[in-house]
Design a protein around this motif. Structure first.
Motif, PDB file in Angstrom:
ATOM      1  N   UNK A   7       0.845  -1.192   0.000  1.00  0.00           N
ATOM      2  CA  UNK A   7       0.000   0.000   0.000  1.00  0.00           C
ATOM      3  C   UNK A   7       0.883   1.246   0.000  1.00  0.00           C
ATOM      4  N   UNK A   8       1.532   1.540   1.133  1.00  0.00           N
ATOM      5  CA  UNK A   8       2.144   2.877   1.222  1.00  0.00           C
ATOM      6  C   UNK A   8       3.354   3.080   0.309  1.00  0.00           C
ATOM      7  N   UNK A   9       4.089   1.986  -0.005  1.00  0.00           N
ATOM      8  CA  UNK A   9       5.253   2.159  -0.887  1.00  0.00           C
ATOM      9  C   UNK A   9       4.848   2.683  -2.258  1.00  0.00           C
ATOM     10  N   UNK A  10       3.658   2.324  -2.687  1.00  0.00           N
ATOM     11  CA  UNK A  10       3.225   2.684  -4.045  1.00  0.00           C
ATOM     12  C   UNK A  10       2.139   3.760  -4.024  1.00  0.00           C
ATOM     13  N   UNK A  11       1.118   3.568  -3.202  1.00  0.00           N
ATOM     14  CA  UNK A  11      -0.013   4.498  -3.138  1.00  0.00           C
ATOM     15  C   UNK A  11       0.445   5.860  -2.620  1.00  0.00           C
ATOM     16  N   UNK A  12       0.975   5.871  -1.386  1.00  0.00           N
ATOM     17  CA  UNK A  12       1.324   7.160  -0.783  1.00  0.00           C
ATOM     18  C   UNK A  12       2.420   7.868  -1.583  1.00  0.00           C
ATOM     19  N   UNK A  13       3.387   7.084  -2.058  1.00  0.00           N
ATOM     20  CA  UNK A  13       4.530   7.708  -2.734  1.00  0.00           C
ATOM     21  C   UNK A  13       4.237   7.993  -4.209  1.00  0.00           C
ATOM     22  N   UNK A  14       4.158   6.947  -5.030  1.00  0.00           N
ATOM     23  CA  UNK A  14       3.990   7.198  -6.480  1.00  0.00           C
ATOM     24  C   UNK A  14       2.576   7.678  -6.811  1.00  0.00           C
TER      25      UNK A  14
END
Ligand code: NAD
Ligand code: ADE
Length: 403
Positions: free
Chosen positions: A168-175
């Protein structure tokens, strides 16, 4: 484009969720269950709703932000797919809570929340939350609220921290936030980003994504932080780091992504240039102190999603009333990104139903779920990786094998 077309477009690019949906259709993990959701209601969210429905759930959904609902999608979900929808763009606070109450009225077995408003409401209405066996929380701010509830001994049912799942956060929040914030700013302003002096407040997962994507568009980006380690990270990533009071002096555009209130205040704006633009990508509309700004100058709409406020003899432009610019003025995260976040949501909901955890605490998403989502993603995109040999596994577990 109709709401149905928008939903079908999203579904077409969500191979991970589609694979889970096929499994749900076969096994019906939610048969006879009621799921109440409060999420940003747009095309990708509809794909999650339909996957849960396919798994046998009766789903009721409300928005989790007054400005993030796509009305065409909401209508289509209701009329074409028979989902009970309580969402509309542009709700006032009373209407927003009226709709959240409506999703709770079905006395859900499970809840899926983004930001914590539905969870808090469920805790304040024991009569309508007694069937809840657990729930999921999507975002950083919601998880902060949940952990505060847990600490205070106030949590009445187990909640799962979807935000902190790696997939979730590695991709959603960042990219995701990175790209969709660029989308929201461009969409509302139609201005060039190259050469703009942009200040990003907060260098967490979202801030990092926004700062790098804005730099990729040619902007001159600086960062503000309160955490010394994150500040060093920003510095070593090549960004200037300053306190807001100093950074705002040269800024053409300030974007907040902190989960904290009052990050840009009236006092800060005394130092700002005439014509500064303010945008927020954090969950709530209190990062830019909108109460202070609107208390001084009501603001006049000059473009869709852009208001000008006259402050200290200067023009201050605020995008989307200080609400998350990527959803209120943009299209939300790219489809492939929400595929991952919603795959985690779907599998975590299934896990709660299967495992029936009893402790009233905030649980992490089990690592098997992260791994399963990553594996389905790699398979869907035909990406192959290496695997450790028997000998490498033995080496990894040894301690007496030097050079
Ligand atoms: P995070 O905890 O990873 O990062 C937040 C950062 O802000 C931290 O490094 C913290 O030190 C910093 N910070 C806190 N107060 C500050 C201040 N006064 N000035 C400068 N920096 C400050 O959180 P995150 O995952 O990046 O999420 C940030 C916000 O964005 C949350 O509200 C979250 O819910 C929201 N969010 C929005 C979207 C979206 O689609 N717009 C997506 C994911 C998360
Ligand atoms: N679309 C649906 N939910 C979203 C979220 N939490 N962030 C960004 N885009 C979204």
């Amino acid at each position: 484009m109709s709401g149905k077309d928008k939903i079908e477009w999203a579904i077409q690019w969500m191979p991970v969720l589609n694979s889970i949906k096929r499994d749900f259709a076969e096994n019906k993990p939610f048969k006879g269950m009621k799921i109440s959701m409060a999420l940003h209601l747009e095309a990708k969210t509809a794909a999650l709703v339909l996957a849960l429905k396919e798994g046998g759930a009766n789903v009721r959904i409300a928005g989790c932000n007054p400005l993030s609902t796509d009305d065409e999608v909401a209508e289509s979900l209701k009329n074409d797919y028979g989902v009970e929808v309580f969402a509309k763009r542009g709700l006032n606070t009373n209407e927003y809570y009226e709709y959240l109450n409506k999703v709770l009225d079905q006395q859900p077995d499970l809840i899926i929340d983004d930001g914590g408003d539905l969870t808090t409401l469920a805790h304040n209405h024991a009569d309508r939350s007694e069937n809840i066996i657990g729930g999921n929380e999507e975002t950083t701010t919601g998880v902060v609220r949940l952990k505060n509830m847990e600490k205070a001994g106030a949590l009445k049912f187990p909640m799962f921290d979807v935000n902190d799942a790696m997939m979730k956060h590695l991709f959603d929040n960042r990219y995701g936030t990175g790209q969709s914030t660029v989308d929201g700013v461009i969409n509302s302003t139609n201005l060039v980003l190259a050469g703009k002096k942009i200040v990003v407040a907060g260098y967490g997962w979202c801030g990092r994504g926004i700062a790098t994507r804005m730099r990729g568009m040619g902007a001159i980006v600086s960062v503000t932080e309160i955490d010394p380690i994150k500040a060093i990270e920003a510095h070593m990533d090549g960004f200037d780091v300053h306190p807001m009071r100093k950074a705002i002096k040269n800024a053409d555009l300030v974007i907040t992504a902190t989960g904290m209130k009052d990050v840009v205040t009236l006092d800060d704006l005394k130092n700002a240039k005439d014509g500064i633009i303010l945008a927020n990508a954090g969950h709530f509309n209190n990062e830019i102190a909108m109460n202070q700004i609107e208390g001084t100058s009501i603001g006049r709409e000059v473009r869709r999603n852009v208001k000008v406020h006259e402050l200290f003899g200067k023009k201050v432009y605020v995008l989307a009333d200080g609400r998350l610019v990527n959803l209120a003025a943009g299209q939300g995260h790219p489809v492939e990104i929400m595929d991952l976040s919603f795959a985690i949501q779907a599998l975590t909901a299934e896990y709660i139903v299967k495992m029936r955890p009893k402790e009233r605490r905030v649980f992490p998403v089990p690592s098997e779920i992260d791994k399963k989502v990553a594996e389905i993603y790699l398979k869907s995109y035909d990406i192959n990786i290496d695997h450790l040999t028997e000998e490498q596994i033995r080496y990894l577990n040894s301690w007496d094998e030097g050079t």
